[in-house]
Design an enzyme around this catalytic site. Structure first.
Site, short mmCIF file in Angstrom:
data_model
loop_
_atom_site.label_atom_id
_atom_site.label_comp_id
_atom_site.label_asym_id
_atom_site.label_seq_id
_atom_site.Cartn_x
_atom_site.Cartn_y
_atom_site.Cartn_z
N HIS A 8 -29.03 14.31 1.55
CA HIS A 8 -28.59 13.85 0.24
C HIS A 8 -28.02 12.44 0.40
O HIS A 8 -27.66 12.02 1.50
CB HIS A 8 -27.54 14.80 -0.33
CG HIS A 8 -28.11 16.07 -0.84
ND1 HIS A 8 -27.46 17.28 -0.74
CD2 HIS A 8 -29.29 16.36 -1.45
CE1 HIS A 8 -28.21 18.24 -1.27
NE2 HIS A 8 -29.32 17.69 -1.70
N GLY A 55 -36.61 13.37 -2.41
CA GLY A 55 -36.29 14.75 -2.78
C GLY A 55 -36.42 15.04 -4.27
O GLY A 55 -37.14 15.96 -4.66
N ASP A 60 -38.72 17.58 -1.41
CA ASP A 60 -38.24 18.89 -0.93
C ASP A 60 -39.35 19.93 -1.05
O ASP A 60 -39.55 20.76 -0.16
CB ASP A 60 -37.01 19.36 -1.72
CG ASP A 60 -35.81 18.44 -1.57
OD1 ASP A 60 -35.71 17.77 -0.52
OD2 ASP A 60 -34.99 18.42 -2.49
N ASP A 80 -24.93 17.49 0.75
CA ASP A 80 -23.64 17.07 0.22
C ASP A 80 -23.15 18.18 -0.70
O ASP A 80 -23.58 18.26 -1.86
CB ASP A 80 -23.78 15.75 -0.54
CG ASP A 80 -22.47 15.28 -1.15
OD1 ASP A 80 -21.42 15.93 -0.91
OD2 ASP A 80 -22.48 14.28 -1.87
N HIS A 87 -31.81 18.09 -8.61
CA HIS A 87 -32.95 18.90 -8.18
C HIS A 87 -32.49 20.11 -7.36
O HIS A 87 -33.19 20.57 -6.47
CB HIS A 87 -33.94 18.04 -7.39
CG HIS A 87 -33.38 17.46 -6.13
ND1 HIS A 87 -32.38 16.53 -6.12
CD2 HIS A 87 -33.70 17.68 -4.84
CE1 HIS A 87 -32.10 16.22 -4.87
NE2 HIS A 87 -32.88 16.91 -4.07
N ASP A 90 -34.87 22.93 -6.48
CA ASP A 90 -35.80 22.61 -5.40
C ASP A 90 -35.14 22.79 -4.05
O ASP A 90 -35.74 23.29 -3.10
CB ASP A 90 -36.31 21.17 -5.52
CG ASP A 90 -37.11 20.93 -6.79
OD1 ASP A 90 -37.65 21.91 -7.35
OD2 ASP A 90 -37.18 19.77 -7.23
N ARG A 96 -34.46 28.85 0.76
CA ARG A 96 -35.02 30.21 0.70
C ARG A 96 -36.26 30.31 1.59
O ARG A 96 -36.43 31.26 2.34
CB ARG A 96 -35.38 30.56 -0.74
CG ARG A 96 -35.98 31.93 -0.92
CD ARG A 96 -36.35 32.18 -2.40
NE ARG A 96 -37.23 33.33 -2.49
CZ ARG A 96 -38.54 33.33 -2.22
NH1 ARG A 96 -39.14 32.22 -1.84
NH2 ARG A 96 -39.24 34.42 -2.32
#
Length: 137
Positions: A8, A55, A60, A80, A87, A90, A96
Site C-alpha cells: 500500500h 493495485g 491485485d 497499511d 479496493h 480486491d 483469501r
C-alpha cells in the site's frame, strides 16, 4: 520461486528498503509486483520485475489470477492497516486466494523477514512436492 511484491502507498518505502536489504536473495527468484510498487523497486534495486497494473486498477486481481492457476509461490504484501483502501474487496480476495491455495503470505516486515530467511534456507520445498504430485496424478 515466483514471488509477488505488493505494498500500500504508506508501506512502499518499507518494501523498497526490505527488498534492497535482501537483494541477493530476491535476485535468485522470479519477481512480480503491482505497478507502482514494482517500478519503484526496479528503480531502487535494478532487479528484473514483471509489473502488473497498480493495485486499485486491477493489479491485485492479476496477482490473484496467477495464484489461482498455481503460478506463484509466495506473496509479500506490506499492508497499511490504518488507512482505508478503495479496493479493499480486491485485497480481501487476494488474501483469501493465498489461504485457499496454501500460498505463504507476509503482510508486514516481521513476517516477511521470517519468510525471506526461509526462502534462503530452502524451506519451501513442499511446493515442489505439491507440483510433482499434480504432474504425476
Amino acid at each position: 520461486m515466483k514471488i509477488a511484491l505488493i505494498a500500500h502507498d504508506q508501506k512502499k518505502k518499507d518494501l523498497i528498503h526490505f527488498v534492497t536489504a535482501y537483494r541477493p536473495i530476491f535476485a535468485e527468484h522470479e519477481l512480480y509486483a503491482t505497478g507502482t510498487t514494482g517500478k519503484n523497486i526496479q528503480e531502487s534495486t535494478g532487479l528484473d520485475i514483471h509489473c502488473f497494473q497498480s493495485g486499485p486498477l486491477g493489479g491485485d486481481q492479476q496477482i490473484g489470477a496467477l495464484i489461482a492457476v498455481d503460478q506463484l509461490d509466495v506473496v509479500i504484501f506490506f499492508r497499511d492497516p490504518l488507512t482505508a483502501q478503495p479496493h479493499e474487496p480486491d485485497v480481501n480476495a487476494l488474501l483469501r486466494l493465498c489461504d485457499v491455495y496454501q500460498i505463504p503470505l507476509a503482510t508486514n516486515i516481521a513476517a516477511a523477514e521470517i519468510m525471506i530467511h526461509g526462502i534462503k534456507r530452502g524451506d519451501f520445498h513442499w511446493r515442489d512436492i505439491v507440483h510433482q504430485t499434480k504432474e504425476q496424478g
